[in-house]
Design a protein around this motif. Structure first.
Motif, PDB file in Angstrom:
ATOM      1  N   ARG A 242       0.809  -1.214   0.000  1.00 37.05           N
ATOM      2  CA  ARG A 242       0.000   0.000   0.000  1.00 37.05           C
ATOM      3  C   ARG A 242       0.842   1.264   0.000  1.00 37.05           C
ATOM      4  O   ARG A 242       0.352   2.333  -0.354  1.00 37.05           O
ATOM      5  CB  ARG A 242      -0.966  -0.002   1.196  1.00 37.05           C
ATOM      6  N   GLY A 243       2.116   1.147   0.365  1.00 36.96           N
ATOM      7  CA  GLY A 243       2.991   2.307   0.358  1.00 36.96           C
ATOM      8  C   GLY A 243       3.727   2.522  -0.957  1.00 36.96           C
ATOM      9  O   GLY A 243       4.502   3.484  -1.093  1.00 36.96           O
ATOM     10  N   TRP A 244       3.499   1.644  -1.935  1.00 36.76           N
ATOM     11  CA  TRP A 244       4.207   1.722  -3.214  1.00 36.76           C
ATOM     12  C   TRP A 244       3.454   2.636  -4.177  1.00 36.76           C
ATOM     13  O   TRP A 244       2.219   2.594  -4.262  1.00 36.76           O
ATOM     14  CB  TRP A 244       4.333   0.320  -3.804  1.00 36.76           C
ATOM     15  N   HIS A 245       4.203   3.439  -4.938  1.00 36.97           N
ATOM     16  CA  HIS A 245       3.562   4.407  -5.843  1.00 36.97           C
ATOM     17  C   HIS A 245       2.717   3.729  -6.920  1.00 36.97           C
ATOM     18  O   HIS A 245       1.749   4.313  -7.437  1.00 36.97           O
ATOM     19  CB  HIS A 245       4.634   5.285  -6.508  1.00 36.97           C
ATOM     20  N   GLY A 246       3.063   2.478  -7.284  1.00 38.37           N
ATOM     21  CA  GLY A 246       2.325   1.792  -8.344  1.00 38.37           C
ATOM     22  C   GLY A 246       1.112   1.023  -7.870  1.00 38.37           C
ATOM     23  O   GLY A 246       0.443   0.363  -8.676  1.00 38.37           O
ATOM     24  N   TYR A 247       0.794   1.116  -6.585  1.00 38.79           N
ATOM     25  CA  TYR A 247      -0.285   0.322  -6.017  1.00 38.79           C
ATOM     26  C   TYR A 247      -1.639   0.529  -6.711  1.00 38.79           C
ATOM     27  O   TYR A 247      -2.307  -0.449  -7.070  1.00 38.79           O
ATOM     28  CB  TYR A 247      -0.403   0.619  -4.516  1.00 38.79           C
ATOM     29  N   PRO A 248      -2.082   1.782  -6.945  1.00 39.74           N
ATOM     30  CA  PRO A 248      -3.393   1.950  -7.604  1.00 39.74           C
ATOM     31  C   PRO A 248      -3.449   1.307  -8.990  1.00 39.74           C
ATOM     32  O   PRO A 248      -4.430   0.639  -9.333  1.00 39.74           O
ATOM     33  CB  PRO A 248      -3.555   3.475  -7.683  1.00 39.74           C
ATOM     34  N   THR A 249      -2.390   1.475  -9.778  1.00 39.24           N
ATOM     35  CA  THR A 249      -2.364   0.858 -11.105  1.00 39.24           C
ATOM     36  C   THR A 249      -2.382  -0.658 -10.999  1.00 39.24           C
ATOM     37  O   THR A 249      -3.120  -1.345 -11.728  1.00 39.24           O
ATOM     38  CB  THR A 249      -1.117   1.306 -11.887  1.00 39.24           C
ATOM     39  N   LEU A 250      -1.599  -1.201 -10.091  1.00 41.45           N
ATOM     40  CA  LEU A 250      -1.524  -2.654  -9.948  1.00 41.45           C
ATOM     41  C   LEU A 250      -2.881  -3.239  -9.554  1.00 41.45           C
ATOM     42  O   LEU A 250      -3.282  -4.300 -10.057  1.00 41.45           O
ATOM     43  CB  LEU A 250      -0.465  -3.009  -8.904  1.00 41.45           C
ATOM     44  N   MET A 251      -3.604  -2.546  -8.685  1.00 47.17           N
ATOM     45  CA  MET A 251      -4.922  -3.032  -8.289  1.00 47.17           C
ATOM     46  C   MET A 251      -5.892  -3.014  -9.469  1.00 47.17           C
ATOM     47  O   MET A 251      -6.703  -3.929  -9.640  1.00 47.17           O
ATOM     48  CB  MET A 251      -5.459  -2.176  -7.141  1.00 47.17           C
TER      49      MET A 251
END
Length: 298
Positions: A242-251
């Protein structure tokens, strides 16, 4: 009528007879990318439904054998029965030793086992690279026209293209690792002594560790896992996605990935016929919290 299950059951009887196994009283465990049966002989038979099975399953077997040799907690191929995989009536069949499950595994166990997996070296034989996780969805959109309207197909094409571009722009500092590929809690088996083993290596690949991690976070979004489950998983793994910048895209990529199997199976599997519209509706509406199902809801 579940045509996938009926077709697989007919194949099961004949292929078991060919290797000296008794298919009477076989229990169907699930039907998705594979029809999975448990035999009285404590053997699991997996009959592939995916079109790329013949190119993929020899690698799956090789990885499972290699992991077992490393002492990693994994299911083991039943190689003593025959040379694997078998091809029967156009379907690819593999045999595995049954692992009796006892109770529900925890996300903490999943986090620990994935941490151990990602610390292993990459096996010394060719493995696919996870370069395009939406390739199968793209293929299904183009070749399963009978289950999608023209508007749905157009929307899916555009959305898959957008997400693929965003996926390709993601950057991670971590080196590529050996990925399970479908590291969901239901692919972890808890044994009677409390330890857990990982099964279903069909998605094995080399790629960014985040792809294995996202399944648990996505499980909170769509499949009923709790925030506490995710916290325990992150604590056991030692890193919080959840702290990674790519989290929204990955989800969002994972959301799209999760409809591919239902596009492919909708003509022959009653559950996929019901689940596909549910998932498509929430995606097209931009509803990121709608509940999805892995089996028919009670």
């Amino acid at each position: 009528m579940n045509m996938l299950a009926d077709e697989a059951t007919a194949i099961l009887v004949e292929v078991c007879e060919s290797v000296g196994l008794d298919a009477r009283d076989a229990r169907l465990l699930r039907v998705r990318s594979n029809a999975v049966f448990k035999l009285r002989d404590e053997i699991v038979v997996r009959i592939a439904t995916a079109p790329d099975a013949m190119t993929r399953l020899p690698v799956v077997l090789a990885v499972a054998r290699w992991l077992a040799d490393q002492g990693f907690p994994t299911v083991r191929p039943a190689d003593e029965l025959c040379d694997q995989p078998l091809v029967y009536d156009g379907r690819v069949v593999t045999f595995w030793h049954y692992v009796p499950a006892s109770g529900r595994p925890t996300t903490r166990q999943l986090g620990k086992i994935l941490r151990s997996l990602h610390l292993l070296p990459v096996p010394p034989f060719p493995l696919k690279r996870l370069a395009d996780p939406l390739a199968e969805v793209r293929h299904s959109v183009e070749h399963r026209k009978e289950v999608l309207s023209p508007c749905q197909r157009a929307w899916l094409r555009d959305r898959v293209d957008e997400l693929t571009t965003r996926w390709e722009s993601l950057e991670t500092d971590a080196p590529a690792v050996l990925l399970h590929g479908d590291a969901w809690i239901d692919n972890l088996l808890r044994c009677s002594d409390g330890h857990a083993v990982l099964c279903d290596w069909d998605g094995v690949a080399v790629g960014p560790r985040e792809w294995d991690l996202v399944h648990t976070y996505h499980g909170q979004r769509r499949f009923g896992l709790t925030e506490a489950d995710v916290d325990e998983f992150a604590g056991a793994y030692g890193s919080d996605l959840r702290g990674w910048h790519g989290y929204p895209t990955l989800m969002e990529v994972r959301d799209m990935y999760a409809i591919g199997i239902h596009i492919r199976n909708a003509t022959r599997d009653p559950f996929s016929r019901k689940e596909l519209p549910r998932r498509l509706d929430s995606l097209t509406r931009g509803d990121g919290q709608a509940r999805w199902y892995l089996t028919e809801p009670a």
